[in-house]
Scaffold this active site. Structure first.
Site, PDB file in Angstrom:
ATOM      1  N   SER A 171      32.164  19.223  34.730  1.00  0.00           N
ATOM      2  CA  SER A 171      31.737  18.966  36.227  1.00  0.00           C
ATOM      3  C   SER A 171      31.810  17.372  36.142  1.00  0.00           C
ATOM      4  CB  SER A 171      30.337  19.359  36.419  1.00  0.00           C
ATOM      5  OG  SER A 171      29.750  18.668  37.619  1.00  0.00           O
ATOM      6  N   TYR A 194      35.291  15.399  42.421  1.00  0.00           N
ATOM      7  CA  TYR A 194      34.853  15.432  43.857  1.00  0.00           C
ATOM      8  C   TYR A 194      35.625  14.221  44.129  1.00  0.00           C
ATOM      9  CZ  TYR A 194      31.086  18.829  43.613  1.00  0.00           C
ATOM     10  OH  TYR A 194      30.505  19.941  43.624  1.00  0.00           O
ATOM     11  N   THR A 220      37.623  20.277  43.643  1.00  0.00           N
ATOM     12  CA  THR A 220      36.626  21.202  44.522  1.00  0.00           C
ATOM     13  C   THR A 220      36.585  20.846  46.203  1.00  0.00           C
ATOM     14  OG1 THR A 220      34.910  21.454  42.672  1.00  0.00           O
ATOM     15  CG2 THR A 220      34.277  21.698  44.868  1.00  0.00           C
ATOM     16  N   LYS A 292      39.595  24.456  44.270  1.00  0.00           N
ATOM     17  CA  LYS A 292      38.611  25.449  43.895  1.00  0.00           C
ATOM     18  C   LYS A 292      37.639  25.498  45.226  1.00  0.00           C
ATOM     19  CE  LYS A 292      34.398  25.636  41.103  1.00  0.00           C
ATOM     20  NZ  LYS A 292      33.343  25.382  42.203  1.00  0.00           N
ATOM     21  N   HIS A 316      31.268  28.493  45.679  1.00  0.00           N
ATOM     22  CA  HIS A 316      30.304  27.665  44.928  1.00  0.00           C
ATOM     23  C   HIS A 316      29.326  28.131  44.574  1.00  0.00           C
ATOM     24  CE1 HIS A 316      30.244  23.029  44.838  1.00  0.00           C
ATOM     25  NE2 HIS A 316      28.941  23.320  44.258  1.00  0.00           N
TER      26      HIS A 316
HETATM   27  C1  LIG Z   1      23.585  24.500  39.032  1.00  0.00           C
HETATM   28  C2  LIG Z   1      25.130  24.430  39.399  1.00  0.00           C
HETATM   29  C3  LIG Z   1      25.745  23.318  39.652  1.00  0.00           C
HETATM   30  C4  LIG Z   1      27.069  23.367  39.987  1.00  0.00           C
HETATM   31  N1  LIG Z   1      27.756  22.266  39.976  1.00  0.00           N
HETATM   32  C5  LIG Z   1      29.240  22.189  40.487  1.00  0.00           C
HETATM   33  C6  LIG Z   1      29.885  21.065  40.340  1.00  0.00           C
HETATM   34  O1  LIG Z   1      29.368  19.836  39.938  1.00  0.00           O
HETATM   35  N2  LIG Z   1      31.053  21.043  40.604  1.00  0.00           N
HETATM   36  C7  LIG Z   1      31.593  22.287  41.211  1.00  0.00           C
HETATM   37  O2  LIG Z   1      32.789  22.212  41.583  1.00  0.00           O
HETATM   38  N3  LIG Z   1      31.075  23.413  41.341  1.00  0.00           N
HETATM   39  C8  LIG Z   1      29.510  23.116  40.980  1.00  0.00           C
HETATM   40  N4  LIG Z   1      29.018  24.530  41.017  1.00  0.00           N
HETATM   41  C9  LIG Z   1      29.863  25.911  41.373  1.00  0.00           C
HETATM   42  C10 LIG Z   1      30.142  26.451  40.253  1.00  0.00           C
HETATM   43  O3  LIG Z   1      31.277  25.881  39.785  1.00  0.00           O
HETATM   44  C11 LIG Z   1      30.569  27.912  40.214  1.00  0.00           C
HETATM   45  O4  LIG Z   1      31.561  27.915  41.606  1.00  0.00           O
HETATM   46  C12 LIG Z   1      29.501  28.986  40.531  1.00  0.00           C
HETATM   47  O5  LIG Z   1      28.413  28.691  39.700  1.00  0.00           O
HETATM   48  C13 LIG Z   1      30.206  30.380  40.418  1.00  0.00           C
HETATM   49  O6  LIG Z   1      29.039  31.171  40.419  1.00  0.00           O
HETATM   50  P1  LIG Z   1      27.928  31.769  39.430  1.00  0.00           P
HETATM   51  O7  LIG Z   1      27.018  30.727  39.381  1.00  0.00           O
HETATM   52  O8  LIG Z   1      27.423  33.076  40.202  1.00  0.00           O
HETATM   53  O9  LIG Z   1      28.870  32.232  38.470  1.00  0.00           O
HETATM   54  C14 LIG Z   1      27.672  24.621  40.492  1.00  0.00           C
HETATM   55  C15 LIG Z   1      26.933  25.833  40.500  1.00  0.00           C
HETATM   56  C16 LIG Z   1      25.853  25.860  39.915  1.00  0.00           C
HETATM   57  C17 LIG Z   1      25.077  26.995  40.013  1.00  0.00           C
HETATM   58  C1  LIG Z   2      25.196  17.168  41.919  1.00  0.00           C
HETATM   59  C2  LIG Z   2      26.148  18.329  42.781  1.00  0.00           C
HETATM   60  C3  LIG Z   2      26.709  17.864  43.763  1.00  0.00           C
HETATM   61  C4  LIG Z   2      26.807  19.215  41.918  1.00  0.00           C
HETATM   62  C5  LIG Z   2      27.131  20.731  42.724  1.00  0.00           C
HETATM   63  O1  LIG Z   2      28.159  20.804  42.814  1.00  0.00           O
HETATM   64  C6  LIG Z   2      26.237  21.689  42.974  1.00  0.00           C
HETATM   65  O2  LIG Z   2      25.134  21.557  42.589  1.00  0.00           O
HETATM   66  O3  LIG Z   2      26.494  22.856  43.377  1.00  0.00           O
END
Ligand SMILES: Cc1cc2nc3c(=O)[nH]c(=O)nc-3n(C[C@H](O)[C@H](O)[C@H](O)COP(=O)(O)O)c2cc1C
Ligand SMILES: CC(C)CC(=O)C(=O)O
Length: 427
Positions: A171, A194, A220, A292, A316
Site C-alpha cells: 500500500s 495514490y 487505485t 484498481k 475497495h
Molecule cells: C483496512 C484496509 C485498508 C485498505 N487500504 C488500501 C490502500 O491503502 N490502498 C488501496 O488501493 N486499497 C486499500 N484497501 C482496499 C484493498 O486493497 C482491497 O480492495 C479490499 O480490501 C478487498 O476486499 P477484502 O478486504 O474483502 O478482501 C484497503 C482495505 C482495507 C480493508
Molecule cells: C489511508 C487510507 C487512504 C487507506 C485506504 O485506502 C483505506 O483505508 O481504504
C-alpha cells in the site's frame, strides 16, 4: 509465545479491567514481536505507572493460542486482539455497509457445478500473473498501515507472502517504508499508488518503488475522496505519521472532529485525477501500470484504450461507494469487455477457496485478499499471514479436486452457475 510466564508478570499488576481508553497511537513506537507483549506494552506506555489490561482481555489473549481453521476464525481472533478503533478501521466499510455485506453474500449465491470421474490425484494450483509464476492465483491486496495490526507491520506480511510464493501489493500508505519491505526478503512485489495533489510526491514514490525492485504499479482509481466510514468517524480514527513520507509531507492530523484519517485523505488526494493522467503515469515509469477499482464495462473499455497493463475489479473492499455492486456480480461484465486482451484481477469478499474458484470460473486471472491478511497478521503476526494464505490455497486445491479441475486452466465458466444463469434457465 509463553503465556504462562506472561501471566505471572501480568496478574501481579492488574488494576483495571478496561482497556478501551488507551491511546492507540503509542502502538506505533513498539517493536515487540509477540502479540501479548505488544498489547501489554501499549498499556504500560500510556499510563506510565499502571497496567490497564484486565482479566477479560487476558483471557481473550489466551484464546489466541488456538489455531483457527478458517478465515472467519482469524477475524474473531483479530477482533479480540486489536483495540476497537483499529479493528473497526480494518473490518469496516462505507455508510450502511450494504456493499460490504454484499461482497461476501454474492459469493454465496453462486454455486459450483462439479464434474466427476476425472483423475484428480494430482492438483496444481500454480499459475502465472503478469508473467510471474506463483504458488496459486492469490495475491495480497494493498491495505494501509499494517503496524496498527502488528508491530512488524508490512515486513511480516511481505515475508509471509514471499515464503508462500504469492505476490504482495504494498500500500501507498504502508507503515514500513518501501525500502524496509524491499530489503526484508526477495520476492515479486507490486506497488499501489495514490495520486496526491502534490504529484511530485506520488512521482517520487513511484521512482522509489521502481528503484527498490517492485515490478508493477497498481493505480487505485476509486478514491478521489475517501468513503464515509462511520465507525472511523465515531472512533476518531488516528492518522499516524508514516515513515515513507518523512521529509515530504506530514500525514499526522489531529482534529477533534471525526476521523483524522478522513481529514488527512481529503487534504492530499487529487480528486481531479482522470483518464488522461494514465499517460502522465506511464511517462514517469517503465513499470507496467494496472488500474484498481473498475466495476463497469465502460471503464474496462476505456482502460484498454489508454493502454493499461491490467485491470483489477474492485470496490475497495466496500469502503468507498456504498451501494456499488458486489465485485463478484460485475466481474464477468468486465471480463467480457476485455476479451482476454489484458489480465483481469479481482478483489472483494474472498474468504474461502471456493470463492477463489468462483472468481476464476468467471474469468479472473487471480484474486487479491485484503482483510483476511490483516486478520492473520493481527492474530499471529507473520505466521498468521502464512496460515491465511496457505489455508485459502489448500481450500482452493480441495475445491479443484472435488470439481474435477487438475489445474487452474481447467477451471472454466461451466463450473459455476450464477443467479443470472438461473434466471435465464427459467425463461
Ligand atoms: C483496512 C484496509 C485498508 C485498505 N487500504 C488500501 C490502500 O491503502 N490502498 C488501496 O488501493 N486499497 C486499500 N484497501 C482496499 C484493498 O486493497 C482491497 O480492495 C479490499 O480490501 C478487498 O476486499 P477484502 O478486504 O474483502 O478482501 C484497503 C482495505 C482495507 C480493508
Ligand atoms: C489511508 C487510507 C487512504 C487507506 C485506504 O485506502 C483505506 O483505508 O481504504
Amino acid at each position: 509465545m509463553n503465556l504462562k510466564d506472561e501471566k505471572s508478570v501480568y496478574l501481579d499488576e492488574v488494576e483495571f479491567e478496561d482497556v478501551s481508553f488507551f491511546n492507540p497511537q503509542t502502538l506505533m513506537i513498539f517493536d515487540s514481536s509477540i502479540q501479548l507483549m505488544h498489547v501489554i506494552n501499549i498499556a504500560h506506555e500510556v499510563t506510565q505507572s499502571r497496567t490497564v489490561i484486565g482479566k477479560p482481555v487476558f483471557s481473550r489473549l489466551i484464546e489466541m493460542e488456538a489455531e483457527p481453521v478458517n478465515v472467519s476464525e482469524f477475524q474473531e481472533l483479530a477482533r479480540l486482539a486489536l483495540p476497537k478503533m483499529f479493528y473497526d478501521f480494518y473490518a469496516g466499510g462505507a455508510e450502511d455497509q450494504h456493499t460490504l455485506e454484499e461482497n461476501v453474500k454474492a459469493f454465496q449465491r453462486i454455486f459450483i457445478r462439479p464434474r466427476v470421474l476425472i483423475d484428480v490425484s494430482r492438483i496444481d494450483t500454480s499459475t502465472t500473473i503478469m508473467g510471474y509464476n506463483t504458488l496459486a492465483p492469490i495475491m495480497i491486496a494493498p491495505t494501509a498501515m499494517h503496524k496498527l495490526a502488528h508491530p512488524e507491520g508490512e515486513v511480516a506480511t511481505a515475508r509471509a507472502s514471499a515464503n508462500a510464493n504469492v505476490i504482495m501489493v504494498l500500500s501507498f500508505n504502508s507503515t514500513c517504508t518501501i525500502e524496509e519491505v524491499a530489503s526484508s526478503c526477495n520476492a515479486v512485489r507490486f506497488f499501489q499508488l495514490y495520486v496526491y495533489k502534490r504529484r511530485e510526491i506520488s512521482a517520487f514514490m513511484v521512482q522509489r518503488a521502481e528503484r527498490n525492485g517492485f515490478k508493477a504499479i497498481v493505480l487505485t482509481v476509486d478514491t478521489p475522496r475517501l468513503g464515509r466510514r462511520e465507525a472511523d468517524i465515531k472512533n476518531k480514527m488516528i492518522s499516524p505519521q508514516l515513515k515513507n513520507f518523512e521529509g515530504l509531507i506530514s500525514t499526522e492530523v489531529d482534529t477533534d472532529k471525526g476521523s483524522n484519517l478522513q481529514a488527512f485523505a481529503s487534504g492530499v488526494l487529487d480528486a481531479s485525477l482522470c483518464w488522461k493522467d494514465i499517460g502522465w503515469l506511464k511517462s514517469i515509469t517503465s513499470l507496467p501500470v494496472l488500474i484498481k477499482g473498475v466495476l463497469t464495462r465502460e471503464d474496462a473499455l476505456r482502460a484498454l484504450e489508454v493502454g493499461v497493463a491490467g485491470i483489477i475489479v474492485s470496490n475497495h473492499g466496500a469502503r468507498q461507494l456504498d451501494y456499488s455492486p458486489s465485485t463478484i456480480s460485475v466481474l464477468e461484465e468486465v471480463v467480457v469487455a476485455v476479451q482476454g486482451k489484458i489480465p483481469v484481477l479481482f478483489d472483494g469478499g474472498v474468504r474461502r477457496g471456493t470463492d477463489i474458484f468462483k472468481a476464476l470460473a468467471l474469468g479472473a486471472q487471480a484474486v487479491m485478499i485484503g482483510r483476511p491478511v490483516i486478520y492473520g497478521l493481527a492474530a499471529k503476526g507473520e505466521h498468521g499471514v502464512s496460515r491465511v494464505i496457505n489455508m485459502l490455497k489448500d481450500e482452493l486445491e480441495l475445491t479443484m479436486a472435488l470439481s474435477g479441475c487438475c489445474t487452474v486452466k481447467d477451471i472454466c465458466r461451466s463450473h459455476v452457475t450464477t443467479e443470472i444463469d438461473r434466471v435465464h434457465c427459467r425463461l
